[in-house]
Design an enzyme around this catalytic site. Structure first.
Site, PDB file in Angstrom:
ATOM      1  N   HIS A 256       0.854  -1.193   0.000  1.00  0.00           N
ATOM      2  CA  HIS A 256       0.000   0.000   0.000  1.00  0.00           C
ATOM      3  C   HIS A 256       0.882   1.233   0.000  1.00  0.00           C
ATOM      4  O   HIS A 256       1.958   1.226   0.585  1.00  0.00           O
ATOM      5  CB  HIS A 256      -0.912   0.013   1.232  1.00  0.00           C
ATOM      6  CG  HIS A 256      -2.072   0.944   1.096  1.00  0.00           C
ATOM      7  ND1 HIS A 256      -2.000   2.264   1.437  1.00  0.00           N
ATOM      8  CD2 HIS A 256      -3.323   0.742   0.610  1.00  0.00           C
ATOM      9  CE1 HIS A 256      -3.159   2.841   1.183  1.00  0.00           C
ATOM     10  NE2 HIS A 256      -3.988   1.940   0.680  1.00  0.00           N
ATOM     11  N   GLU A 314      -7.895  -5.051  -0.506  1.00  0.00           N
ATOM     12  CA  GLU A 314      -8.439  -5.820  -1.637  1.00  0.00           C
ATOM     13  C   GLU A 314      -8.417  -7.323  -1.395  1.00  0.00           C
ATOM     14  O   GLU A 314      -9.172  -8.059  -2.018  1.00  0.00           O
ATOM     15  CB  GLU A 314      -7.670  -5.488  -2.921  1.00  0.00           C
ATOM     16  CG  GLU A 314      -7.608  -4.026  -3.261  1.00  0.00           C
ATOM     17  CD  GLU A 314      -8.944  -3.425  -3.663  1.00  0.00           C
ATOM     18  OE1 GLU A 314      -9.985  -3.920  -3.195  1.00  0.00           O
ATOM     19  OE2 GLU A 314      -8.939  -2.464  -4.433  1.00  0.00           O
TER      20      GLU A 314
END
Ligand code: ACO
Length: 377
Positions: A256, A314
């Protein structure tokens, strides 16, 4: 800031004040409208969370009923939009392309009600657009929205034509709340940049859909599900991860830009998915997903010792949406259904305290060229 300070990807650059959400990448904390994500996501309805973002407080029971009814009234899209969605489905266009086309026409046929009305309309019609597109792709007629159902239940109803189970509604509601807003991510920044020119909210939403589509942003959960299916079938997560990393590929669902620890949304969605799979899903599939996560995190640490690559939102999005029965080709569009609320709240916030977004680029091209007529080149 001088032109010599280069911030590729605007990393670490603060460009706006926001009361909507706070992302602490080091601590792995996310606050939405003042609430820790876990508390809000598991308890609120999507309408409550949306009200929180738009009005900066939770609604009373009366306000909530009125807000729900108002959103429900705005769900229907016109024949022109259906024609576009049918065509997009017939041409096998991805759901996000269909959503972009539908979003662009979202306020067609409505009275010009201003920004607030556009914001509500966008949020209200996104599920209708995605579900209608999906029905057309199945060669079926779209299912009309039901105004007696809440935002989340109605989305599932329009996808399947059936009354959704309570477990599926709670699972999806938790997902929609979890991802409704997340600081100035690429699509939210896109929405803010569009309205910073004093453009309109429908344009902002349309541009944001385009931004969310990419695999580095909202496009990851589909490939995550491919990975989950593969490791569930092979029973060899280590082999899968090593093959990917050896081939120089990225593992979808990990890493991320902001978080250096496990994404707090992964924790919320992992718990929600576990609850769903325990009661209504394939528990073996979910166990394989958890085992894969552990192996992947360990091998990513070996692969990139200097960069903490942890599970992002996700990963469990894929597991949860798959369990609930949201079709894989709609994962990113379902993310947009949720994030539409955040986009609209940010667009209104930007408008209320606007400054035109206009960064600078460092010029690295040639200088001092002189013109040569075309027949002498
Ligand atoms: N798998 C393998 N290696 C990775 C991964 C990954 N998932 N993520 C980052 N790396 C590596 C990069 O290859 C890079 O290595 P290098 O320095 O040798 O080139 C290093 O880690 C740093 O990566 P960056 O690209 O600089 O990290 P950035 O902050 O730009 O990327 C991103 C964040 C795009 C999310 C990235 O981690 C990624 O591609 N992950 C996979 C896609 C994904 O899951 N996207 C969803 C994100 S969540 C969301 O947007 C809602």
């Amino acid at each position: 800031m001088s032109d010599t300070e280069l911030n590729r990807g605007l990393e670490g650059v603060t460009v706006a004040e926001t009361r909507l959400s706070r992302v602490d990448g080091e601590a792995g904390e996310l606050v939405i409208g003042g609430f820790p994500v876990a508390e809000l996501a598991t308890r609120a309805s999507y309408e409550e969370t949306l009200h929180l973002l738009l009005e900066d407080r939770l609604p009373s029971a009366t306000e909530l009923a009125a807000f729900r009814a108002d959103l429900a009234d705005r769900r229907i899209v016109g024949d022109e939009v259906h024609a576009v969605l049918g065509r997009a489905a017939a041409e096998d266009r991805p759901a996000m392309d269909a959503l972009r086309m539908g979003a662009a026409a979202a306020n067609l046929g409505t009275d010009a009600g201003g920004d607030e009305a556009d914001a509500r309309r966008i949020v209200a019609v996104f599920p209708t657009i995605v579900a209608a597109y999906w029905r057309y792709r199945q060669g079926r007629e779209p299912v009309a929205p039901r105004s007696d159902l809440g935002h989340t239940a109605n989305y599932l109803h329009m996808l399947t034509g059936e009354q959704p189970s309570e477990a599926a509604v709670r699972g999806l509601e938790t997902y929609l709340n979890t991802v409704i807003d997340h600081g100035l991510n690429a699509s939210t920044f896109t929405a803010r940049a569009v309205v910073s020119t004093e453009s309109d909210l429908v344009s902002a939403a349309t541009a944001a859909v385009g931004s969310l589509k990419g695999p580095l942003h909202g496009g990851a959960p589909g490939p995550v599900l491919d990975a989950l299916r593969e490791v569930h079938e092979s029973g060899d997560p280590e082999g899968y991860v090593r093959a990917k990393l050896d081939a120089g590929e990225r593992l979808m669902g990990f890493g991320h830009r902001v978080y250096r620890v496990r994404d707090p949304r992964a924790a919320v969605l992992s718990t929600a998915a576990e609850r769903f799979y325990d009661t209504a899903g394939d528990a073996d599939f979910f166990a394989a997903a958890k085992a894969y996560e552990e192996v992947a995190v360990d091998l990513l640490a070996e692969h990139k010792p200097d960069r903490k690559l942890a599970t992002n939102v996700e990963f469990y999005t894929a597991a949860l949406l798959h369990g609930i029965g949201v079709p894989q080709p709609l994962f990113t569009a379902t993310f947009a259904v949720a994030r539409a609320g955040g986009w609209m709240a940010h667009a209104l916030e930007q408008k209320s305290n606007n400054r035109l977004v206009r960064p600078v680029g460092r010029y690295v091209g040639e200088t001092g060229r002189s013109w040569t007529p075309v027949d002498e080149r």
